[in-house]
Scaffold this active site. Sequence first.
Site, mmCIF file in Angstrom:
data_model
loop_
_atom_site.group_PDB
_atom_site.id
_atom_site.type_symbol
_atom_site.label_atom_id
_atom_site.label_comp_id
_atom_site.label_asym_id
_atom_site.label_seq_id
_atom_site.Cartn_x
_atom_site.Cartn_y
_atom_site.Cartn_z
ATOM 1 N N LYS A 2 0.841 -1.206 0.000
ATOM 2 C CA LYS A 2 0.000 0.000 0.000
ATOM 3 C C LYS A 2 0.872 1.251 0.000
ATOM 4 C CE LYS A 2 -3.904 -2.310 2.273
ATOM 5 N NZ LYS A 2 -4.610 -2.646 3.512
ATOM 6 N N ASP A 25 -10.979 2.938 4.371
ATOM 7 C CA ASP A 25 -11.342 1.514 4.267
ATOM 8 C C ASP A 25 -12.858 1.345 4.163
ATOM 9 O OD1 ASP A 25 -9.354 -0.450 4.170
ATOM 10 O OD2 ASP A 25 -8.899 -0.267 6.307
ATOM 11 N N GLN A 76 -4.607 -1.545 9.858
ATOM 12 C CA GLN A 76 -4.566 -2.868 9.228
ATOM 13 C C GLN A 76 -5.124 -3.935 10.169
ATOM 14 O OE1 GLN A 76 -3.758 -3.358 6.037
ATOM 15 N NE2 GLN A 76 -3.949 -5.565 6.096
HETATM 16 N N1 GUN Z 1 -6.896 -6.796 6.333
HETATM 17 C C1 GUN Z 1 -7.237 -7.500 5.237
HETATM 18 N N2 GUN Z 1 -7.826 -6.693 4.326
HETATM 19 C C2 GUN Z 1 -7.844 -5.451 4.868
HETATM 20 C C3 GUN Z 1 -8.296 -4.192 4.410
HETATM 21 O O1 GUN Z 1 -8.833 -4.033 3.321
HETATM 22 N N3 GUN Z 1 -8.119 -3.157 5.255
HETATM 23 C C4 GUN Z 1 -7.553 -3.289 6.473
HETATM 24 N N4 GUN Z 1 -7.432 -2.221 7.234
HETATM 25 N N5 GUN Z 1 -7.107 -4.451 6.930
HETATM 26 C C5 GUN Z 1 -7.253 -5.521 6.127
#
Ligand code: GUN
Length: 291
Positions: free
Chosen positions: A52, A119, A96
Amino acid sequence: MVLIDGKATANQIKNEIAEEVKAITSKGERAPHLAAVLVGNDGASLTYVGSKVRSCEKVGFDSSLIRLPEETTEQELLAKIEELNQDETLDGYIVQLPLPKHIDEEKVLLAIDPKKDVDGFHPSNFGRMALELETFIPATPFGIMQLIERYDIDTQGKHVVVIGRSHIVGRPISILMSQKGAYGNATVTVAHSRTKDLKALTQQADIIVSALGIPGFVTADMVKEGVVIIDVGITRVEDASKEKGYYITGDVDFDSVAQKASYITPVPGGVGPMTIAMLLKNTLLARKWNA
Ligand code: GUN
C-alpha cells in the site's frame, strides 16, 4: 473465455489517479496523504501494508507507515487514532486488520473519523453505502465493481451467488450488486457455511463471487456454462519448492472452471491488485470531499 486482468486494470486506475494528483500539486496544493497503522508483526499484514505504501509513492501521494509493537494497549492505539483524526495534513488512514487479540477491533474502527475512514469500515460509512449515499466503499467490493464495470459485464437481472458473508467482502458486495444502476440490478443470493445444497444454487448462478478462503472450493461441476467467476480468495499454501516458501491461490479450481466460464479472475492478478488501487481512489476522494 475472457481472463479478467486485475493487474492491468489496477495500473490503469493508478495512472488515472497519478494524473489527478499532478493536477492538484500543479496548483500548488499538497498531495493526498494516506497513513497506515500496523500493530505487531503479522507476515501477510506486513506484505499488504508495504505494498500500500509503495503504491502511494507510485501515484504521487504522501504516505506514512505507523508501526506499533505487538504489546501496544488498546488505549495507546486509541490515542494514536485520535492524533490521526486531528492531523490536518492527513486525508485518510487505515488500521490494518487483524489486530492483536487483546485489542477490541470494533472499538478501534468506531474511533476512526468517518471522514478519514478510507477503508469504509466505520458503521456510519457502511450504513451510507447501504443507503446509496456518497461514501467510501470498502476497497475489495469497490475493486470488484470496477472490474465488472470496466469489462462491461452485464449484471441486469442476473443471478449472483456470493459465497461468504464477511463484513469486508461478502456482505458489502451483495448490497452493491443488488442496488439500482448500470452495473447493479442483480438478484443476489448470499451463501455461507450454513447454506443447504450450495451446489444447487451455484449451478443456477450467472455470476459467482467467492470470498471464502478455501483453496479449490468451487469446482467445475458446481457451475454452469458461461458463468462469470470473481474469485476473492487469497490463501497462502505452504510449498517448500517456492522461493517464498508458499504460493497464493484462490477459492476456485481455476483450470477446470475456466473452461466453462465466460469471464474469470485469476489468483493472483485478479481482485487482489484492485484493492490497493481502490484504497488510493478512496484517499483521493477523501482529499476532494474534505477540502
Ligand atoms: N486486512 C485484510 N484486508 C484489509 C483491508 O482491506 N483493510 C484493512 N485495514 N485491513 C485488512
